[in-house]
Design an enzyme around this catalytic site. Sequence first.
Site, PDB file in Angstrom:
ATOM      1  N   LYS A 140       0.877  -1.176   0.000  1.00 48.24           N
ATOM      2  CA  LYS A 140       0.000   0.000   0.000  1.00 48.24           C
ATOM      3  C   LYS A 140       0.912   1.223   0.000  1.00 48.24           C
ATOM      4  O   LYS A 140       1.435   1.625   1.027  1.00 48.24           O
ATOM      5  CB  LYS A 140      -0.871  -0.013   1.258  1.00 48.24           C
ATOM      6  CG  LYS A 140      -2.185   0.724   1.140  1.00 48.24           C
ATOM      7  CD  LYS A 140      -2.072   2.186   0.794  1.00 48.24           C
ATOM      8  CE  LYS A 140      -1.857   3.095   1.973  1.00 48.24           C
ATOM      9  NZ  LYS A 140      -1.658   4.504   1.555  1.00 48.24           N
TER      10      LYS A 140
ATOM     11  N   GLY B 100      -4.321   3.855  -2.440  1.00 48.15           N
ATOM     12  CA  GLY B 100      -5.504   4.349  -1.756  1.00 48.15           C
ATOM     13  C   GLY B 100      -5.209   5.012  -0.430  1.00 48.15           C
ATOM     14  O   GLY B 100      -4.045   5.275  -0.080  1.00 48.15           O
TER      15      GLY B 100
ATOM     16  N   GLY C 211      -4.820   5.553   3.504  1.00 49.27           N
ATOM     17  CA  GLY C 211      -4.320   4.735   4.604  1.00 49.27           C
ATOM     18  C   GLY C 211      -5.433   4.252   5.500  1.00 49.27           C
ATOM     19  O   GLY C 211      -5.457   3.085   5.918  1.00 49.27           O
TER      20      GLY C 211
ATOM     21  N   GLY D 221      -4.918   0.694   4.328  1.00 51.19           N
ATOM     22  CA  GLY D 221      -4.003   0.317   5.419  1.00 51.19           C
ATOM     23  C   GLY D 221      -4.754  -0.362   6.548  1.00 51.19           C
ATOM     24  O   GLY D 221      -4.319  -1.394   7.082  1.00 51.19           O
TER      25      GLY D 221
ATOM     26  N   GLU E 160       8.310   1.189  11.874  1.00 51.11           N
ATOM     27  CA  GLU E 160       9.411   2.155  11.737  1.00 51.11           C
ATOM     28  C   GLU E 160       8.766   3.526  11.795  1.00 51.11           C
ATOM     29  O   GLU E 160       8.121   3.949  10.842  1.00 51.11           O
ATOM     30  CB  GLU E 160      10.126   1.975  10.391  1.00 51.11           C
ATOM     31  CG  GLU E 160      10.733   0.609  10.179  1.00 51.11           C
ATOM     32  CD  GLU E 160      11.934   0.352  11.057  1.00 51.11           C
ATOM     33  OE1 GLU E 160      12.466   1.304  11.667  1.00 51.11           O
ATOM     34  OE2 GLU E 160      12.330  -0.820  11.158  1.00 51.11           O
TER      35      GLU E 160
ATOM     36  N   CYS F 228      13.148  10.600   8.596  1.00 50.02           N
ATOM     37  CA  CYS F 228      12.787  10.172   9.957  1.00 50.02           C
ATOM     38  C   CYS F 228      13.982  10.220  10.894  1.00 50.02           C
ATOM     39  O   CYS F 228      13.845  10.508  12.070  1.00 50.02           O
ATOM     40  CB  CYS F 228      12.211   8.773   9.909  1.00 50.02           C
ATOM     41  SG  CYS F 228      13.242   7.650   8.972  1.00 50.02           S
TER      42      CYS F 228
ATOM     43  N   GLU G 170       8.592  15.903  16.342  1.00 45.73           N
ATOM     44  CA  GLU G 170       9.160  15.733  15.007  1.00 45.73           C
ATOM     45  C   GLU G 170       8.519  16.774  14.080  1.00 45.73           C
ATOM     46  O   GLU G 170       7.308  16.759  13.876  1.00 45.73           O
ATOM     47  CB  GLU G 170       8.863  14.314  14.511  1.00 45.73           C
ATOM     48  CG  GLU G 170       9.489  14.038  13.165  1.00 45.73           C
ATOM     49  CD  GLU G 170       9.166  12.639  12.660  1.00 45.73           C
ATOM     50  OE1 GLU G 170       7.982  12.249  12.687  1.00 45.73           O
ATOM     51  OE2 GLU G 170      10.102  11.945  12.226  1.00 45.73           O
TER      52      GLU G 170
END
Length: 470
Positions: A170, A201, A203, A207, A245, A279, A377
Amino acid sequence: MRSYTQFYIDGQWVDPVTPKTAEVINPATEEVSGEISLGSPADVDKAVAAARRAFATYGETSVKERLDLLEAIQAEYLKREAELGEAIMVEMGAPTALANGFHTLLGKGHLGTAIEVLREFKFEEQRGPTLIRKEPIGVCGLITPWNWPMNQTCVKIFPALAAGCTMILKPPQLAPYSAQILTEILHEAGVPAGVFNMIQGQGSVIGAALSKHEDVDMISFTGSEPVGVQIQKDAAETVKRVGLELGGKSAWIVLDDEGLAANVAGATAGMMGNSGQTCSAGSRLLVPSARLEEAKKAAAEAANGVTVGDPTGNFAMGPVVSKAQYNDIQRYIELGISEGAELIAGGPGRPEGLDKGWYVKPTVFVGTNDMTISREEIFGPVLVIIGYDDIDDAIAIANDSQFGLGGYVSGSDVEQARNVARKLRTGAIWINGGFDFHAPFGGYKRSGNGREAGVYGLRDFLEVKSIVGC
Ligand code: NAD
């Protein structure tokens, strides 16, 4: 205009069960660059069924067969590398040199590494009376982000293929093109029907359907922390393995030596790479307090030297990925100012002369570790410099974070740098710019679990079976 409205299921390009499309925006121009289809849970059901059927045979293939397949993919990847670079530039705004030089190289590197690991890996081991077997975990849902599209995708697909797993990818809705091309590459290379499937598509739809699916054995996810938490909840009912992750707020510690100014400059420019959308970006730069003025000068010069402009041109930094990302970064810059951080480069708004496109000024603050800009972040080109009293203080500041993904140490004394690295509570630390495709990558604390890349990346896709008795 690109138009990618079909999904790849059971070895064929197929229409979505329910037609629905979405525009894809080029972040450099704010204009529509193409369209994709948005799938539904019915598409997921089809893809999972295909992957389950294929697992019955692909899960039993020999190492030699899987090596041959990965090498065939490698040959196809090399043919289409420039197309992948072009797609990455258009979908997420990476400057052409970065998209073609580093983004595609990372995908290629993970592919080559999966081959090297598979050549060496021992799937069976005898310990006393027990035969320990490593077997593919089964059907995997791979959910990836937009920021390093080939890196994040290839670091999942190729170890999963090497392990003998089948999968449904995905890709990120914001950056869907490179995954389409990669799917064509896999098809051309002869990946057996059902082994690899791809559905574009949202999430929250695709997902989530994968995470909850009864016939998916594992989810491997790269993305933000809140979505990682949601995936774990969705996957809990079916007790599937979840590899996460997630985000980071990594510290870059500059040691107190003669190279300080050059190291600060390198860390600053490095952090701005990919528009700060990494990240593991070293977004907290820790320098000796006694040399703060020297560090400020070097960082400001380096940030002001980062050229920003159209990804098709010769600039170091392109736009950030979307309007929402731009607005979020602007909010953090305003927050830094209102919290009393000292702004020494960049600041609010677009760089001069850039009125269209989601361009952000390379921005540097001097602040403290308790400020919001040091704790959350930002995922943009915004760096916070924080002074430390001594090396223990630097380690304490670095570890004072809810995240634990990356870390950096720069300095001439490599032994000291290694000792500092030993004390950092993070999954990976790079000393003086080192890089290795075999180095396991993943997070401590809220940066996730599991490890990708190299042999550890393969292990995450394997089950362990004991056969006891001679
Ligand atoms: P995101 O979490 O918004 O999306 C990542 C992927 O998850 C996308 O494909 C998205 O469509 C999907 N998704 C969204 N909601 C979902 C749900 N409810 N269930 C299942 N899937 C869902 O992240 P992003 O904005 O695409 O990427 C940026 C984030 O990714 C940052 O936080 C960054 O730190 C993190 N990231 C981590 C790593 C790492 O290796 N640790 C690498 C790159 C990016």
